[in-house]
Write a protein that holds these residues in place. Sequence first.
Motif, PDB file in Angstrom:
ATOM      1  N   THR A  42       0.881  -1.366   0.267  1.00 26.10           N
ATOM      2  CA  THR A  42       0.192  -0.183  -0.242  1.00 26.10           C
ATOM      3  C   THR A  42       0.413   1.212  -0.155  1.00 26.10           C
ATOM      4  O   THR A  42       0.461   2.191  -0.400  1.00 26.10           O
ATOM      5  N   GLN A  43       2.326   0.869   0.263  1.00 24.72           N
ATOM      6  CA  GLN A  43       2.981   2.376   0.507  1.00 24.72           C
ATOM      7  C   GLN A  43       4.197   2.572  -1.355  1.00 24.72           C
ATOM      8  O   GLN A  43       3.144   1.798  -2.411  1.00 24.72           O
ATOM      9  N   TRP A  44       5.429   2.675  -0.656  1.00 30.34           N
ATOM     10  CA  TRP A  44       6.263   2.493  -2.272  1.00 30.34           C
ATOM     11  C   TRP A  44       7.328   0.908  -2.006  1.00 30.34           C
ATOM     12  O   TRP A  44       8.273   1.485  -2.578  1.00 30.34           O
ATOM     13  N   GLY A  45       6.152   0.307  -1.953  1.00 28.65           N
ATOM     14  CA  GLY A  45       7.139  -0.924  -1.789  1.00 28.65           C
ATOM     15  C   GLY A  45       8.082  -1.469  -0.412  1.00 28.65           C
ATOM     16  O   GLY A  45       7.440  -0.694   0.810  1.00 28.65           O
ATOM     17  N   ASP A  46       8.282  -2.825  -0.431  1.00 28.35           N
ATOM     18  CA  ASP A  46       8.915  -2.430   0.804  1.00 28.35           C
ATOM     19  C   ASP A  46       8.342  -2.344   2.089  1.00 28.35           C
ATOM     20  O   ASP A  46       8.702  -2.563   3.314  1.00 28.35           O
ATOM     21  N   GLU A  47       7.084  -2.845   1.919  1.00 26.65           N
ATOM     22  CA  GLU A  47       6.254  -3.144   3.335  1.00 26.65           C
ATOM     23  C   GLU A  47       6.404  -4.101   4.224  1.00 26.65           C
ATOM     24  O   GLU A  47       5.970  -4.196   4.881  1.00 26.65           O
ATOM     25  N   GLY A  48       6.963  -5.463   3.542  1.00 23.14           N
ATOM     26  CA  GLY A  48       7.767  -6.736   4.137  1.00 23.14           C
ATOM     27  C   GLY A  48       6.250  -8.013   3.570  1.00 23.14           C
ATOM     28  O   GLY A  48       6.232  -8.582   3.581  1.00 23.14           O
ATOM     29  N   LYS A  49       5.898  -7.474   2.051  1.00 21.17           N
ATOM     30  CA  LYS A  49       5.093  -8.485   1.604  1.00 21.17           C
ATOM     31  C   LYS A  49       5.423  -9.943   1.220  1.00 21.17           C
ATOM     32  O   LYS A  49       5.064 -10.956   1.711  1.00 21.17           O
ATOM     33  N   GLY A  50       6.958 -10.103   1.251  1.00 18.92           N
ATOM     34  CA  GLY A  50       7.605 -11.783   0.987  1.00 18.92           C
ATOM     35  C   GLY A  50       7.406 -12.451   1.999  1.00 18.92           C
ATOM     36  O   GLY A  50       6.553 -13.442   1.977  1.00 18.92           O
ATOM     37  N   LYS A  51       7.309 -11.589   3.268  1.00 21.52           N
ATOM     38  CA  LYS A  51       7.674 -12.475   4.845  1.00 21.52           C
ATOM     39  C   LYS A  51       6.025 -13.369   4.878  1.00 21.52           C
ATOM     40  O   LYS A  51       5.275 -13.979   5.044  1.00 21.52           O
ATOM     41  N   ILE A  52       4.907 -12.291   4.519  1.00 20.60           N
ATOM     42  CA  ILE A  52       3.775 -12.110   4.779  1.00 20.60           C
ATOM     43  C   ILE A  52       2.583 -13.247   4.138  1.00 20.60           C
ATOM     44  O   ILE A  52       2.474 -14.033   3.554  1.00 20.60           O
ATOM     45  N   VAL A  53       3.305 -12.684   2.746  1.00 16.75           N
ATOM     46  CA  VAL A  53       2.857 -14.467   1.474  1.00 16.75           C
ATOM     47  C   VAL A  53       3.395 -15.448   1.902  1.00 16.75           C
ATOM     48  O   VAL A  53       3.009 -16.548   1.924  1.00 16.75           O
ATOM     49  N   ASP A  54       4.839 -15.877   2.415  1.00 20.44           N
ATOM     50  CA  ASP A  54       5.704 -17.013   2.739  1.00 20.44           C
ATOM     51  C   ASP A  54       5.047 -17.115   3.951  1.00 20.44           C
ATOM     52  O   ASP A  54       4.937 -18.564   4.373  1.00 20.44           O
ATOM     53  N   PHE A  55       4.242 -17.096   5.258  1.00 17.74           N
ATOM     54  CA  PHE A  55       3.563 -16.635   6.182  1.00 17.74           C
ATOM     55  C   PHE A  55       2.992 -17.572   5.660  1.00 17.74           C
ATOM     56  O   PHE A  55       1.960 -18.559   6.229  1.00 17.74           O
ATOM     57  N   LEU A  56       1.449 -16.759   4.623  1.00 20.58           N
ATOM     58  CA  LEU A  56       0.318 -17.747   4.247  1.00 20.58           C
ATOM     59  C   LEU A  56       0.379 -18.592   3.618  1.00 20.58           C
ATOM     60  O   LEU A  56      -0.656 -19.409   3.646  1.00 20.58           O
ATOM     61  N   THR A  57       0.887 -19.409   2.684  1.00 24.51           N
ATOM     62  CA  THR A  57       1.791 -20.267   1.910  1.00 24.51           C
ATOM     63  C   THR A  57       1.179 -21.495   2.618  1.00 24.51           C
ATOM     64  O   THR A  57       1.223 -22.163   1.680  1.00 24.51           O
ATOM     65  N   GLU A  58       1.702 -21.401   4.171  1.00 26.05           N
ATOM     66  CA  GLU A  58       0.768 -23.231   4.628  1.00 26.05           C
ATOM     67  C   GLU A  58      -0.314 -23.218   3.898  1.00 26.05           C
ATOM     68  O   GLU A  58      -0.078 -24.227   3.751  1.00 26.05           O
ATOM     69  N   ASN A  59      -1.012 -22.327   3.683  1.00 26.36           N
ATOM     70  CA  ASN A  59      -2.191 -23.181   3.661  1.00 26.36           C
ATOM     71  C   ASN A  59      -2.743 -22.828   1.759  1.00 26.36           C
ATOM     72  O   ASN A  59      -3.818 -22.962   1.552  1.00 26.36           O
ATOM     73  N   SER A  60      -1.701 -22.792   1.204  1.00 27.76           N
ATOM     74  CA  SER A  60      -1.768 -22.298  -0.391  1.00 27.76           C
ATOM     75  C   SER A  60      -0.920 -23.387  -1.234  1.00 27.76           C
ATOM     76  O   SER A  60      -0.077 -24.197  -0.454  1.00 27.76           O
ATOM     77  N   ASP A  61      -1.509 -23.236  -1.512  1.00 26.29           N
ATOM     78  CA  ASP A  61      -0.882 -24.578  -2.885  1.00 26.29           C
ATOM     79  C   ASP A  61      -0.332 -23.935  -4.670  1.00 26.29           C
ATOM     80  O   ASP A  61       0.864 -24.105  -4.776  1.00 26.29           O
ATOM     81  N   PHE A  62      -0.780 -22.529  -4.587  1.00 20.09           N
ATOM     82  CA  PHE A  62       0.253 -21.790  -5.867  1.00 20.09           C
ATOM     83  C   PHE A  62       0.446 -20.367  -4.797  1.00 20.09           C
ATOM     84  O   PHE A  62      -0.540 -19.829  -4.158  1.00 20.09           O
ATOM     85  N   VAL A  63       1.387 -20.309  -5.274  1.00 23.09           N
ATOM     86  CA  VAL A  63       1.067 -18.632  -5.326  1.00 23.09           C
ATOM     87  C   VAL A  63       2.513 -17.614  -6.692  1.00 23.09           C
ATOM     88  O   VAL A  63       2.919 -17.951  -7.054  1.00 23.09           O
ATOM     89  N   VAL A  64       1.743 -16.886  -7.259  1.00 21.32           N
ATOM     90  CA  VAL A  64       1.582 -16.312  -8.574  1.00 21.32           C
ATOM     91  C   VAL A  64       2.613 -15.025  -8.134  1.00 21.32           C
ATOM     92  O   VAL A  64       1.698 -13.856  -8.323  1.00 21.32           O
ATOM     93  N   ARG A  65       3.704 -14.500  -9.211  1.00 19.11           N
ATOM     94  CA  ARG A  65       3.552 -13.567  -9.050  1.00 19.11           C
ATOM     95  C   ARG A  65       2.575 -12.923 -10.517  1.00 19.11           C
ATOM     96  O   ARG A  65       3.079 -13.000 -11.586  1.00 19.11           O
ATOM     97  N   TYR A  66       2.782 -11.728 -10.632  1.00 19.37           N
ATOM     98  CA  TYR A  66       1.905 -11.116 -11.743  1.00 19.37           C
ATOM     99  C   TYR A  66       2.166  -9.612 -12.320  1.00 19.37           C
ATOM    100  O   TYR A  66       1.884  -9.143 -13.761  1.00 19.37           O
ATOM    101  N   GLN A  67       3.720  -8.997 -11.513  1.00 20.17           N
ATOM    102  CA  GLN A  67       4.373  -7.398 -12.471  1.00 20.17           C
ATOM    103  C   GLN A  67       5.354  -7.768 -11.596  1.00 20.17           C
ATOM    104  O   GLN A  67       5.847  -8.484 -10.286  1.00 20.17           O
ATOM    105  N   GLY A  68       6.350  -7.064 -12.369  1.00 16.82           N
ATOM    106  CA  GLY A  68       8.021  -6.280 -12.589  1.00 16.82           C
ATOM    107  C   GLY A  68       8.157  -7.354 -12.129  1.00 16.82           C
ATOM    108  O   GLY A  68       8.590  -7.917 -13.146  1.00 16.82           O
ATOM    109  N   GLY A  69       9.824  -7.252 -12.230  1.00 14.29           N
ATOM    110  CA  GLY A  69      11.104  -8.023 -12.877  1.00 14.29           C
ATOM    111  C   GLY A  69      11.687  -8.024 -11.461  1.00 14.29           C
ATOM    112  O   GLY A  69      11.430  -8.004 -10.236  1.00 14.29           O
ATOM    113  N   ASN A  70      12.966  -8.100 -11.614  1.00 17.71           N
ATOM    114  CA  ASN A  70      14.033  -8.170 -10.618  1.00 17.71           C
ATOM    115  C   ASN A  70      14.418  -6.971  -9.999  1.00 17.71           C
ATOM    116  O   ASN A  70      15.632  -7.439  -8.658  1.00 17.71           O
TER     117      ASN A  70
END
Length: 435
Positions: free
Chosen positions: A10-38
């Motif tokens: 919700t800001q200029w990036g660097d909010e800690g999304k990676g950790k939250i995705v990693d945390f929630l992924t325990e309950n997921s089958d797929f994780v998908v990147r939809y934009q951006g690059g390296n």
Amino acid sequence: MNKTIVVLGTQWGDEGKGKIVDFLTENSDFVVRYQGGNNAGHTLIVNKKKIVLHQIPSGIMHKKVISVIGNGTVISPTSLVKEIKMLEANNICCKDRVYISPNASLILNYHISMDLAREKRLNEIVIGTTGKGIGPAYEDKISRIGIKIYDLANLNVLKLKIKRVLNYYNYQLVNFYKEKSIDYKVIFNELAQSASFILSMVRNVPEILYKAIKDKKSIIFEGAQGTLLDVDHGTYPYVTSSNSTVGGVCTGTGVGPKHLDYILGVSKVYMTRVGLGPFLTEVFDEIDDYFFLKGNESGSTTGRRRRTGWLDIVLLRKAIKINSLTALCLTKLDVLDELKEIKICIDYKFSSINSSIRKEDFIFSQNTLENITPIYETLPGWNESTAGITNFKFLPILAKKYINRIQELIGIPIDIISTGPSRDETIVIRHPFKI
């Protein structure tokens, strides 16, 4: 428990999304990147080990999860291969677990050269890009001269395409930017070496995700950068070159909007940004040093020191509206532990020069900032450690009041609170997969 969840900044990036995705992924089958690059950098701390991902979705850390890179991304083949080798060196298997859309565009060396040449040429009006070639790669996509993943399947056609595009780039690099030309053979040979490896990961992403939804699988869509860096809705021109807002999910994967069940916005309890651009609540005194040191505010992709400031509720509300957020996740609560008082920007004050502008018509841009000052509400700090707390009821009373005040101001629930960098240092008020 099937559900599709979007996690975005919700800001200029660097909010800690990676950790939250990693945390929630325990309950997921797929994780998908939809934009951006390296140019993205998602830092994960697992078993006290630091892993930084730039292109592979954060879900790769969980053995049974499929990581998908959608068509809305731009991919650096060299960086992708290095990242996969790094993961495998850390005993994280990627074989048959990383799927790539054939329609994703490639970032090549001439994109990087152009990116750097422009920044050098701009001097005082430099944008402050990461220098990864992201902008030029997206330009090629829109100009319909880009090289796609599927082009790797026919090396003869690929060679002709690279020659054609390099004529365009070399003319600019040599004649306008006074830089060296690039030999197409270098680009082609590098791609030829990695082509079969990359093609082995290619899948029909929209069909796979559609079938997953039909089969009641759980999917997390992982955003890169943040809302305020969106090319259409961010602080233009100091933005990224893709749609980092929720609309990017549909265009970047082929999944329709009716299939998005829950949209989680991630926000630090203060604000940061890397590079140039407007930042109304930025601080420059000892508070800046405090945020930098306590929050470890260096860019995970560039290593640059992040600019810091107080939480801006006006911009947060904008992000909530644009993304139709279901709920918010607050990160880095523990960084505030030692502050005597904490400020929140609750509104903007317009000068008399701008008195004719109605607040509902205000557009946040470089041209409108000179006559605006933030209005702050000051709350007392709690001066107690919140680090590692995993239950809301164990937070200090003043920390609870701070969180509740934010929730009151934004009008949506705060479902998750991060109290440290590790996966298990998380408070879950409502679990997105269990609502």
